[in-house]
Write a protein that holds these residues in place. Structure first.
Motif, mmCIF file in Angstrom:
data_model
loop_
_atom_site.group_PDB
_atom_site.id
_atom_site.type_symbol
_atom_site.label_atom_id
_atom_site.label_comp_id
_atom_site.label_asym_id
_atom_site.label_seq_id
_atom_site.Cartn_x
_atom_site.Cartn_y
_atom_site.Cartn_z
ATOM 1 N N SER A 189 50.017 20.545 32.294
ATOM 2 C CA SER A 189 49.959 19.197 31.734
ATOM 3 C C SER A 189 48.981 19.135 30.571
ATOM 4 N N ALA A 190 47.850 19.830 30.697
ATOM 5 C CA ALA A 190 46.857 19.824 29.613
ATOM 6 C C ALA A 190 47.406 20.481 28.360
ATOM 7 N N VAL A 191 48.140 21.580 28.527
ATOM 8 C CA VAL A 191 48.732 22.255 27.358
ATOM 9 C C VAL A 191 49.727 21.338 26.665
ATOM 10 N N ARG A 192 50.555 20.670 27.450
ATOM 11 C CA ARG A 192 51.536 19.735 26.854
ATOM 12 C C ARG A 192 50.819 18.597 26.127
ATOM 13 N N MET A 193 49.824 18.020 26.774
ATOM 14 C CA MET A 193 49.078 16.936 26.145
ATOM 15 C C MET A 193 48.315 17.431 24.917
ATOM 16 N N GLN A 194 47.817 18.655 25.005
ATOM 17 C CA GLN A 194 47.088 19.252 23.886
ATOM 18 C C GLN A 194 47.973 19.349 22.651
ATOM 19 N N ARG A 195 49.209 19.788 22.841
ATOM 20 C CA ARG A 195 50.118 19.914 21.707
ATOM 21 C C ARG A 195 50.421 18.551 21.097
ATOM 22 N N VAL A 196 50.544 17.549 21.960
ATOM 23 C CA VAL A 196 50.839 16.210 21.453
ATOM 24 C C VAL A 196 49.679 15.687 20.594
ATOM 25 N N VAL A 197 48.430 15.980 21.040
ATOM 26 C CA VAL A 197 47.265 15.430 20.344
ATOM 27 C C VAL A 197 46.895 16.261 19.117
ATOM 28 N N THR A 198 46.855 17.597 19.279
ATOM 29 C CA THR A 198 46.347 18.447 18.200
ATOM 30 C C THR A 198 47.402 18.833 17.177
ATOM 31 N N GLY A 199 48.670 18.708 17.521
ATOM 32 C CA GLY A 199 49.717 19.088 16.570
ATOM 33 C C GLY A 199 49.616 18.331 15.257
ATOM 34 N N PRO A 200 49.579 16.997 15.281
ATOM 35 C CA PRO A 200 49.449 16.242 14.023
ATOM 36 C C PRO A 200 48.141 16.534 13.289
ATOM 37 N N VAL A 201 47.059 16.771 14.033
ATOM 38 C CA VAL A 201 45.783 17.087 13.392
ATOM 39 C C VAL A 201 45.880 18.405 12.626
ATOM 40 N N GLU A 202 46.514 19.408 13.235
ATOM 41 C CA GLU A 202 46.700 20.691 12.556
ATOM 42 C C GLU A 202 47.582 20.536 11.324
ATOM 43 N N GLU A 203 48.586 19.654 11.410
ATOM 44 C CA GLU A 203 49.440 19.437 10.233
ATOM 45 C C GLU A 203 48.625 18.850 9.086
ATOM 46 N N ILE A 204 47.749 17.866 9.407
ATOM 47 C CA ILE A 204 46.902 17.295 8.349
ATOM 48 C C ILE A 204 45.947 18.350 7.794
ATOM 49 N N ALA A 205 45.381 19.194 8.673
ATOM 50 C CA ALA A 205 44.455 20.240 8.222
ATOM 51 C C ALA A 205 45.176 21.239 7.317
ATOM 52 N N ASN A 206 46.361 21.672 7.709
ATOM 53 C CA ASN A 206 47.131 22.594 6.870
ATOM 54 C C ASN A 206 47.496 21.959 5.535
ATOM 55 N N PHE A 207 47.820 20.642 5.567
ATOM 56 C CA PHE A 207 48.149 19.938 4.331
ATOM 57 C C PHE A 207 46.953 19.924 3.385
ATOM 58 N N LEU A 208 45.754 19.649 3.942
ATOM 59 C CA LEU A 208 44.550 19.623 3.109
ATOM 60 C C LEU A 208 44.218 21.003 2.557
ATOM 61 N N GLN A 209 44.368 22.061 3.358
ATOM 62 C CA GLN A 209 44.112 23.415 2.875
ATOM 63 C C GLN A 209 45.078 23.792 1.749
ATOM 64 N N ARG A 210 46.337 23.460 1.956
ATOM 65 C CA ARG A 210 47.339 23.755 0.927
ATOM 66 C C ARG A 210 47.049 22.988 -0.362
#
Length: 548
Positions: A189-210
């Protein structure tokens, strides 16, 4: 760029926090559950054993009163129906002062117990005890006469705790299995919830790096269904918009600066050319000035060396002249003796007188030649030190004495006293040449300037170690001192009170350069008019040692 330090990602931090809380909660709940079940199982085991012991006590009361152990043993054999009963003993109390004695007993097959529990009956009555590392439980109860309520004896019962241990083991394994299952479910459950929470954050981080790599500030971040992340995306877009405006304004400002620099370039080049010409002329003038200054300093050194040569030559001439005179007299006397010897007119008295005179003349020759050798050796060492830039190991007192000996031709006609205060065994390793020139200049300054119109002056030279690698020279005289206006500029070049009288004004400037550059040390001056002068010189040395 930020410094590289140990960082934690939101994903791992979220997972660790959830799993830590879950694991801690499961551990606490499992521990409480196991503890409660163990307590329940033990209470049930103890209750069963106590009830059984009381039944045995009630059935044994009549037999104890009638003193018929055979009937009690027959009754105890019925305990074989209970598999968990291992041993049962009935104790009788004969009197209150003696310990109870075993009256009848029951031992399950293979579980022989021969008493020995008399002293533990009271303790087991109050608190049943698990013995033999938990393999069996021991209890005891009192046997009373129901009519008179008098204690007739004791019943000791030992029952097996194997069933209890099995129940405890099953409970532990069951709780562990449930805890591991719940832990696995929590991890998933934590892994599933983790993906839901951190996925968009990683997308924003990758966008800023790019965006940072490509410097494309016109790009915009996509929104998110999570409210907080949507706010973050909007803030990033606002920042990118303002950076885009800033970059446009910067490009406009750079274009204006480029045009302004182009208009000023010709003016700067023209003035730079004029400045280069002026600087070149100034450099040439300074170089000529330095050459002139170095030449004057060199002339000062050579003049000092020349005066020393002249003085030493005069000093050496006297003992050599005496040696020549004594040797000439010996040659004349030798010619007379040789002639008398050839004419066979040589007398013993004449020969004895010749030998006495020869011995005296040879002593004169030896003493004067030895004096000349000492003067030449001292002059040689001082001359070598004055022209050498290399370090050597030397005795400080010996070096100063050699300097004073080389100055003797110029000082012997004066009545000034020079005192050396130094450990005669003190030796150091440093450049002797700068020390030589420093002391010569200081002594001659005292003689020429400090002791002007003073018939008899005193100079003190004190040398001592201030640490294991620093030597301090303190030079003092009791001359007329230095005026304040001269003292402030004493180490500047061309400062002299003898302008037009042969003074160049470079002596103290040479001393300052020799201390600070030649010896890497420091020099300070203290002086008042009419109270003499004091110079304190401190410089580094190596391999310093004394006889202490």
């Amino acid at each position: 760029m930020t410094d590289k330090v140990v960082k934690f990602s939101i994903r791992s931090l979220f997972l660790w926090v959830v799993m830590s809380i879950t694991a801690f909660s499961l551990a606490v709940l499992s521990g409480l559950s196991i503890y409660t079940q163990i307590k329940t199982y033990r209470h049930e085991l103890e209750s069963n054993a106590i009830v059984l012991a009381k039944l045995v006590a009630r059935s044994s009361a009549t037999y104890l009163y009638d003193d018929t152990p055979e009937r009690i043993e027959d009754a105890l054999k019925n305990l074989s129906a209970a598999d968990y009963v291992l041993n049962a003993h009935v104790y009788i109390i004969q009197d209150t002062e003696s310990p109870p004695e075993i009256f009848a007993s029951f031992n399950k097959e293979g579980q022989l117990l021969l008493g020995g529990k008399e002293n533990q009956l009271s303790a087991l009555f109050l608190t049943p005890k698990l013995a033999d590392t938990g393999h069996y439980l021991e209890v005891s109860t009192k046997v009373f006469d129901e009519e008179s309520n008098i204690q007739l004896g004791w019943v000791y019962l030992r029952v097996s705790s194997e069933n209890f241990n099995q129940l405890v083991g099953k409970s532990i394994w069951l709780n562990l299995a449930v805890a591991l299952l719940l832990l696995g479910i929590s991890f998933y459950s934590a892994v599933r919830m983790q993906r839901v929470v951190t996925g968009p954050v990683e997308e924003i981080a990758n966008f800023l790096q790019r965006t940072s790599r490509q410097r494309d500030y016109s790009a915009r971040a996509e929104g998110s269904t999570i409210h907080e992340l949507a706010i973050l995306a909007d803030a990033v877009n606002v920042m990118l918009f303002r950076m885009q405006e800033y970059m446009q304004k910067q490009r406009q400002a750079e274009e204006q600066h480029r045009k302004l620099n182009a208009s000023l370039e010709d003016m700067v080049n023209h003035r730079t050319t004029a400045l280069k010409d002026a600087n070149q002329e100034l450099i040439q003038t300074l170089e000529k000035l330095h050459q002139f200054q170095r030449q004057i300093v060199q002339n000062e050194k050579m003049a000092s060396l020349g005066d020393m040569v002249a003085g030493v030559a005069h000093e050496v001439n006297t003992p050599i002249g005496l040696g020549v005179t004594a040797s000439t007299m010996m040659l004349d006397r030798l010619a007379v003796i040789q002639k008398d010897f050839e004419n066979k007119t040589l007398k013993a008295s004449a020969m004895k007188r010749f030998l006495d005179e020869s011995s005296e003349n040879l002593n004169i020759i030896y003493r004067n030649l030895n004096r000349a050798a000492e003067l030449i050796s001292s002059f040689k060492q001082v001359a070598v030190d004055q022209t050498s830039e290399s370090s050597r190991s030397f005795c400080v007192a010996q070096l100063v004495n050699e300097i004073l000996l080389s100055l003797q031709p110029r000082l012997k006609k004066l009545k000034h006293n020079i005192n050396l205060i130094c450990d005669p065994t003190l030796s150091v390793e440093t450049k002797a040449g700068p020390i030589n020139q420093i002391l010569i200049n200081l002594i001659m300054n005292s003689v020429i300037h400090g002791f002007e119109n003073i018939e008899e002056g005193t100079i003190d030279i004190r040398a001592e170690l201030v640490s294991s690698n620093k030597l301090k020279l303190v030079y003092t005289d009791n001359g007329k001192g230095i005026p304040p206006e001269i003292r402030k500029r004493i180490f500047d070049p061309f400062v002299t009170t003898k302008r037009g009288q042969g003074g160049s004004g470079l002596g103290m400037h040479l001393v300052y350069n020799l201390v600070t550059q030649g010896l890497n040390g420091s020099i300070s001056i203290t002086s008042e008019e009419g109270k003499g002068v004091e110079f304190v010189i401190i410089f580094p040395v190596t391999n310093a040692k004394t006889s202490d």
